[in-house]
Design a protein around this motif. Structure first.
Motif, PDB file in Angstrom:
ATOM      1  N   VAL A 245       1.116  -1.141   0.091  1.00 49.25           N
ATOM      2  CA  VAL A 245       0.078  -0.126   0.120  1.00 49.25           C
ATOM      3  C   VAL A 245       0.651   1.141  -0.193  1.00 49.25           C
ATOM      4  N   TYR A 246       2.392   0.935   0.571  1.00 45.80           N
ATOM      5  CA  TYR A 246       2.921   2.187   1.036  1.00 45.80           C
ATOM      6  C   TYR A 246       2.889   2.888  -0.200  1.00 45.80           C
ATOM      7  N   ALA A 247       2.441   4.735  -0.155  1.00 49.65           N
ATOM      8  CA  ALA A 247       3.265   5.135  -1.962  1.00 49.65           C
ATOM      9  C   ALA A 247       2.257   4.948  -3.010  1.00 49.65           C
ATOM     10  N   LYS A 248       1.012   4.142  -2.762  1.00 46.80           N
ATOM     11  CA  LYS A 248       0.475   3.127  -3.890  1.00 46.80           C
ATOM     12  C   LYS A 248      -0.733   3.406  -4.490  1.00 46.80           C
ATOM     13  N   VAL A 249      -1.490   4.993  -4.329  1.00 49.82           N
ATOM     14  CA  VAL A 249      -2.538   4.796  -3.858  1.00 49.82           C
ATOM     15  C   VAL A 249      -2.731   5.472  -5.603  1.00 49.82           C
ATOM     16  N   GLY A 250      -4.016   4.783  -6.449  1.00 50.81           N
ATOM     17  CA  GLY A 250      -4.304   4.726  -7.334  1.00 50.81           C
ATOM     18  C   GLY A 250      -3.956   3.659  -7.756  1.00 50.81           C
ATOM     19  N   THR A 251      -3.535   2.925  -7.883  1.00 47.04           N
ATOM     20  CA  THR A 251      -3.722   1.598  -8.001  1.00 47.04           C
ATOM     21  C   THR A 251      -4.034   0.314  -7.213  1.00 47.04           C
ATOM     22  N   PRO A 252      -3.645  -0.635  -8.656  1.00 47.42           N
ATOM     23  CA  PRO A 252      -4.786  -1.335  -7.933  1.00 47.42           C
ATOM     24  C   PRO A 252      -4.416  -2.404  -6.979  1.00 47.42           C
ATOM     25  N   CYS A 253      -5.488  -2.775  -5.442  1.00 46.27           N
ATOM     26  CA  CYS A 253      -5.040  -3.437  -4.262  1.00 46.27           C
ATOM     27  C   CYS A 253      -4.492  -4.927  -5.234  1.00 46.27           C
ATOM     28  N   THR A 254      -3.477  -5.296  -4.581  1.00 43.50           N
ATOM     29  CA  THR A 254      -2.898  -6.676  -4.936  1.00 43.50           C
ATOM     30  C   THR A 254      -4.308  -7.817  -4.704  1.00 43.50           C
ATOM     31  N   LEU A 261      -6.273   4.549  -2.272  1.00 39.93           N
ATOM     32  CA  LEU A 261      -6.912   5.694  -1.208  1.00 39.93           C
ATOM     33  C   LEU A 261      -5.506   5.740   0.056  1.00 39.93           C
ATOM     34  N   ARG A 262      -5.275   7.274   0.226  1.00 46.19           N
ATOM     35  CA  ARG A 262      -4.495   7.992   0.743  1.00 46.19           C
ATOM     36  C   ARG A 262      -5.136   8.935   1.780  1.00 46.19           C
ATOM     37  N   VAL A 263      -5.431   8.796   2.920  1.00 38.33           N
ATOM     38  CA  VAL A 263      -5.318   9.676   3.979  1.00 38.33           C
ATOM     39  C   VAL A 263      -4.421  10.550   4.970  1.00 38.33           C
ATOM     40  N   LYS A 264      -4.992  12.004   5.025  1.00 38.03           N
ATOM     41  CA  LYS A 264      -3.674  12.407   6.124  1.00 38.03           C
ATOM     42  C   LYS A 264      -3.724  12.188   7.980  1.00 38.03           C
ATOM     43  N   ILE A 265      -2.936  11.483   8.112  1.00 32.16           N
ATOM     44  CA  ILE A 265      -2.902  11.328   9.382  1.00 32.16           C
ATOM     45  C   ILE A 265      -1.735  11.759  10.508  1.00 32.16           C
ATOM     46  N   SER A 266      -2.492  12.615  11.245  1.00 37.22           N
ATOM     47  CA  SER A 266      -1.220  13.569  11.877  1.00 37.22           C
ATOM     48  C   SER A 266      -0.081  13.917  11.167  1.00 37.22           C
ATOM     49  N   GLY A 267      -0.847  14.499   9.843  1.00 38.47           N
ATOM     50  CA  GLY A 267      -0.452  15.116   8.318  1.00 38.47           C
ATOM     51  C   GLY A 267       0.592  14.587   7.835  1.00 38.47           C
ATOM     52  N   ARG A 268       0.517  13.567   7.806  1.00 39.02           N
ATOM     53  CA  ARG A 268       1.863  12.665   7.181  1.00 39.02           C
ATOM     54  C   ARG A 268       0.720  11.840   6.109  1.00 39.02           C
ATOM     55  N   SER A 269       0.970  11.275   4.564  1.00 41.90           N
ATOM     56  CA  SER A 269       0.147  10.219   3.753  1.00 41.90           C
ATOM     57  C   SER A 269      -0.167   9.416   4.845  1.00 41.90           C
ATOM     58  N   SER A 270      -1.215   8.820   4.486  1.00 45.53           N
ATOM     59  CA  SER A 270      -0.530   6.790   4.335  1.00 45.53           C
ATOM     60  C   SER A 270      -2.103   6.427   3.503  1.00 45.53           C
ATOM     61  N   TYR A 271      -1.840   5.338   3.670  1.00 44.91           N
ATOM     62  CA  TYR A 271      -2.088   4.705   2.099  1.00 44.91           C
ATOM     63  C   TYR A 271      -3.347   3.226   3.254  1.00 44.91           C
ATOM     64  N   TYR A 272      -4.303   3.331   2.241  1.00 48.51           N
ATOM     65  CA  TYR A 272      -4.993   1.830   2.916  1.00 48.51           C
ATOM     66  C   TYR A 272      -5.988   1.617   1.606  1.00 48.51           C
ATOM     67  N   CYS A 273      -6.270   0.124   2.183  1.00 49.25           N
ATOM     68  CA  CYS A 273      -7.121  -0.533   1.163  1.00 49.25           C
ATOM     69  C   CYS A 273      -8.560   0.059   1.540  1.00 49.25           C
ATOM     70  N   PRO A 274      -9.450   0.145   0.818  1.00 48.50           N
ATOM     71  CA  PRO A 274     -10.991   0.413   1.657  1.00 48.50           C
ATOM     72  C   PRO A 274     -11.761  -0.531   1.358  1.00 48.50           C
ATOM     73  N   TYR A 275     -11.695  -1.961   0.988  1.00 47.83           N
ATOM     74  CA  TYR A 275     -11.820  -2.769   1.140  1.00 47.83           C
ATOM     75  C   TYR A 275     -11.135  -3.862   1.685  1.00 47.83           C
ATOM     76  N   CYS A 276     -10.022  -3.848   1.796  1.00 46.23           N
ATOM     77  CA  CYS A 276      -9.424  -5.032   3.041  1.00 46.23           C
ATOM     78  C   CYS A 276      -9.200  -4.823   4.340  1.00 46.23           C
ATOM     79  N   GLN A 277      -9.075  -3.295   4.493  1.00 44.61           N
ATOM     80  CA  GLN A 277      -9.021  -3.042   6.335  1.00 44.61           C
ATOM     81  C   GLN A 277     -10.437  -1.951   6.047  1.00 44.61           C
ATOM     82  N   LYS A 278     -10.597  -3.185   7.241  1.00 49.92           N
ATOM     83  CA  LYS A 278     -12.003  -2.260   8.231  1.00 49.92           C
ATOM     84  C   LYS A 278     -11.713  -1.438   9.718  1.00 49.92           C
TER      85      LYS A 278
END
Ligand SMILES: [Zn+2]
Length: 278
Positions: A245-254, A261-278
């Motif tokens: 996931v790291y720095a993979k915004v916009g690419t398909p989850c393997t 997707l990317r979200v800011k947490i404490s001012g830093r970019s974080s990357y996650y899969c909206p389907y695989c992560q709950k």
């Protein structure tokens, strides 16, 4: 910034090239690197000592000397260590410290942004962390990092779990890359409140922490496109090829094919899969 896997790779390199060597000369070129000391104090403390072993706690390297004192190195943003056989013909623009060894090789410390640091700890009890590192949490690859510890620190905290994983006083060694990879492996959203994690999620997060960090150590850490991290012989790490996931915004989850997707947490970019992560 180098995180635990990169620093552990450097530690192994230091153990191989630096341990059992006597330090015959030390030159401090950048006084900011040794800001806890007067520059001339560092050679006085080190020259003539033999390195007995090289340890690590979180992102700190700890070089044990036969005199009983320890040299602590933190690379911060751009610090880099390299072992060379003189004459060194590379760029010495950001060279801040040079350690000459009894086999005629040199350990060089470079640091363009000068946030990195070298200091000498005179805490004599070698089984204890140097006093200067006493506030750090347990190293996640040590026996001190337990599921109970993780559960205890999470229960008390309302912060996003990603922020807590990066809090060096709770757990020492995880940064932005591995924080995201650990949350993905555990199937937990990085934004989830730490206190809201179920026992099952805590167990998955604990297991993922060890698994991801060990796999990254096996592949000698991650060298990103900026090439800021290289091992002690100047070689690149390989774990960047295994980031999910790291720095993979916009690419398909393997795993599921949904876009990362990317979200800011404490001012830093974080990357996650909206389907695989709950
Ligand atoms: Zn997915």
């Amino acid at each position: 910034m180098p995180e635990l896997p990169e620093v552990e790779t450097l530690r192994r390199g230091l153990e191989h090239h630096f341990s059992r060597r006597r330090i015959v000369d030390v030159e401090i070129i950048g006084s900011r690197t040794v800001r806890r000391h007067a520059s001339e104090e560092v050679p006085q403390l080190l020259v003539g000592s033999t390195v007995s072993k090289c340890g690590r706690h979180g992102k700190y390297l700890i070089v044990f000397l036969d005199s009983g004192i320890r040299m602590v190195i933190h690379l911060r943003m751009t610090g880099r260590l390299e072992i060379v056989t003189p004459p060194f013909l590379g760029d010495i623009k950001h060279l801040h410290a040079r350690f000459r060894l009894d086999d005629d090789r040199e350990l060089l410390f470079f640091d363009p942004r000068t946030f990195g640091e070298i200091f000498i700890s005179t805490t004599k009890d070698a089984d204890q962390l140097p006093d200067e590192l006493a506030s750090l949490g347990p190293d996640p690859l040590s026996e001190d990092f337990t599921l109970e510890h993780l559960a205890k620190v999470c229960k008390k905290r309302n912060a996003a779990i990603k922020s807590l994983l990066l809090d060096q006083n709770m757990i020492a060694g995880i940064g932005n890359i591995y924080g995201d990879e650990i949350c993905y492996e555990a199937g937990v959203l990085p934004t989830k409140r730490a206190s809201q994690l179920t026992d099952g999620e805590l167990a998955k997060l604990y297991k993922a922490t060890g698994q991801i960090l060990l796999k990254a150590v096996e592949r000698k850490g991650s060298t990103l496109s900026d090439k800021k991290y290289l091992d002690i012989t100047g070689s690149e790490g390989q774990y960047q090829k295994h980031h999910r996931v790291y720095a993979k915004v916009g690419t398909p989850c393997t795993c599921c094919g949904n876009l990362i997707l990317r979200v800011k947490i404490s001012g830093r970019s974080s990357y996650y899969c909206p389907y695989c992560q709950k």
